[in-house]
Design a protein around this motif. Sequence first.
Motif, short mmCIF file in Angstrom:
data_model
loop_
_atom_site.label_atom_id
_atom_site.label_comp_id
_atom_site.label_asym_id
_atom_site.label_seq_id
_atom_site.Cartn_x
_atom_site.Cartn_y
_atom_site.Cartn_z
N ARG A 57 5.76 4.57 11.99
CA ARG A 57 5.42 5.08 10.65
C ARG A 57 5.07 3.93 9.71
N ILE A 58 5.81 2.82 9.80
CA ILE A 58 5.48 1.67 8.96
C ILE A 58 4.10 1.13 9.32
N LEU A 59 3.78 1.09 10.61
CA LEU A 59 2.43 0.69 11.02
C LEU A 59 1.38 1.61 10.39
N GLN A 60 1.68 2.90 10.37
CA GLN A 60 0.76 3.87 9.77
C GLN A 60 0.64 3.64 8.27
N ALA A 93 21.13 -0.60 9.60
CA ALA A 93 21.40 -1.36 8.36
C ALA A 93 20.21 -2.27 8.04
N GLU A 94 19.65 -2.90 9.07
CA GLU A 94 18.47 -3.75 8.87
C GLU A 94 17.26 -2.93 8.46
N HIS A 95 17.13 -1.73 9.00
CA HIS A 95 16.03 -0.85 8.61
C HIS A 95 16.09 -0.51 7.12
N ILE A 96 17.29 -0.31 6.61
CA ILE A 96 17.43 -0.02 5.18
C ILE A 96 16.90 -1.19 4.36
N GLN A 97 17.24 -2.41 4.76
CA GLN A 97 16.73 -3.59 4.06
C GLN A 97 15.21 -3.65 4.12
N LEU A 98 14.66 -3.30 5.26
CA LEU A 98 13.21 -3.32 5.43
C LEU A 98 12.53 -2.30 4.54
N VAL A 99 13.04 -1.09 4.51
CA VAL A 99 12.43 -0.05 3.68
C VAL A 99 12.61 -0.38 2.20
N ASP A 100 13.77 -0.93 1.82
CA ASP A 100 13.95 -1.38 0.44
C ASP A 100 12.89 -2.40 0.06
N ARG A 109 0.79 -1.23 0.00
CA ARG A 109 0.00 0.00 0.00
C ARG A 109 0.82 1.29 0.00
N ALA A 110 2.12 1.21 0.22
CA ALA A 110 2.92 2.43 0.36
C ALA A 110 2.92 3.24 -0.93
N THR A 111 2.79 4.55 -0.76
CA THR A 111 2.91 5.47 -1.89
C THR A 111 4.36 5.92 -2.02
N ALA A 112 4.67 6.59 -3.11
CA ALA A 112 6.01 7.15 -3.28
C ALA A 112 6.34 8.12 -2.15
N ALA A 113 5.35 8.90 -1.74
CA ALA A 113 5.57 9.86 -0.64
C ALA A 113 5.86 9.14 0.67
N ASP A 114 5.18 8.00 0.88
CA ASP A 114 5.44 7.22 2.09
C ASP A 114 6.89 6.74 2.13
N VAL A 115 7.37 6.27 1.01
CA VAL A 115 8.75 5.77 0.95
C VAL A 115 9.75 6.90 1.18
N ALA A 141 13.68 9.39 4.78
CA ALA A 141 14.12 10.55 5.56
C ALA A 141 14.41 10.14 7.00
N LEU A 142 13.59 9.24 7.55
CA LEU A 142 13.85 8.75 8.90
C LEU A 142 15.12 7.90 8.95
N LEU A 143 15.37 7.14 7.88
CA LEU A 143 16.63 6.38 7.81
C LEU A 143 17.83 7.32 7.84
N ASP A 144 17.74 8.41 7.11
CA ASP A 144 18.84 9.38 7.09
C ASP A 144 19.05 9.98 8.48
N GLU A 145 17.95 10.35 9.15
CA GLU A 145 18.07 10.91 10.49
C GLU A 145 18.68 9.90 11.46
N GLY A 146 18.26 8.64 11.33
CA GLY A 146 18.79 7.61 12.20
C GLY A 146 20.28 7.38 11.99
N ARG A 147 20.71 7.38 10.74
CA ARG A 147 22.13 7.20 10.44
C ARG A 147 22.95 8.34 11.01
N GLU A 148 22.44 9.56 10.84
CA GLU A 148 23.17 10.73 11.35
C GLU A 148 23.24 10.71 12.88
N ALA A 149 22.13 10.36 13.53
CA ALA A 149 22.13 10.31 15.00
C ALA A 149 23.07 9.22 15.50
#
Length: 227
Positions: free
Chosen positions: A145-148, A183-190, A107-113, A118-126
Amino acid sequence: MAEDLRDKLGAQHLPLRDQVLAALRTAIIDGNYLPGERLTEDRLAEDFGVSRNPVREALRVAEAEGFVVILPRRGAVVASPSSGTIADMFAVRVRLETLAARLAAERATAADVVALRALLDEGREATQRQDLARVAELNSTLHLRILQVSGNPWLSSIAKSLYLHVQWVFRLGAAERAPHSWAEHIQLVDAIESGDGDRAERAALDHLDAASAAAHENAEGGYATRP
């Protein structure tokens, strides 16, 4: 920390007990008060700039929520998430998050991805700047957010209190776990972006297996050092 808490409490329009409770939860989740640490009413009243009455009331609620244990003759101490508690938490997470990942892929839209990345980027930086409290917060934010994105409102509605504990358990082991987790989150979002529900469900399950193993290891170590 005490000055920041006093400023925040004074500016809120909530019953004082609820303000103290929220501040106490945050302090425990962020690692300012560690598992096993004693929390006297006098100390908390000073930290939060309030009287002992709202502190006493907040401690009772925090005990019911599992953040605090009140012991005979010792008083309140920060709870130590046990292996049993962690097993129960991950049993629920496996059901919720694998389903959410599958639905999000469908169901994810392009905007959702874009928002997830963006959250992945914030997490990597933090993670790079070792802001572990922020990393733990972003970890829960990403999963919520994924639940949403799954589009199933029941998943989000039943998860709110759970992810306070997810954030807490993650924070306690974040120094070791954070780089692997993101790193696992990146795989999940991919996998979600691919639109393949099976792949997304597998990615979620692999992530949860690794997170559960790390959380159990940390619990068995007794939370002996500051995370």
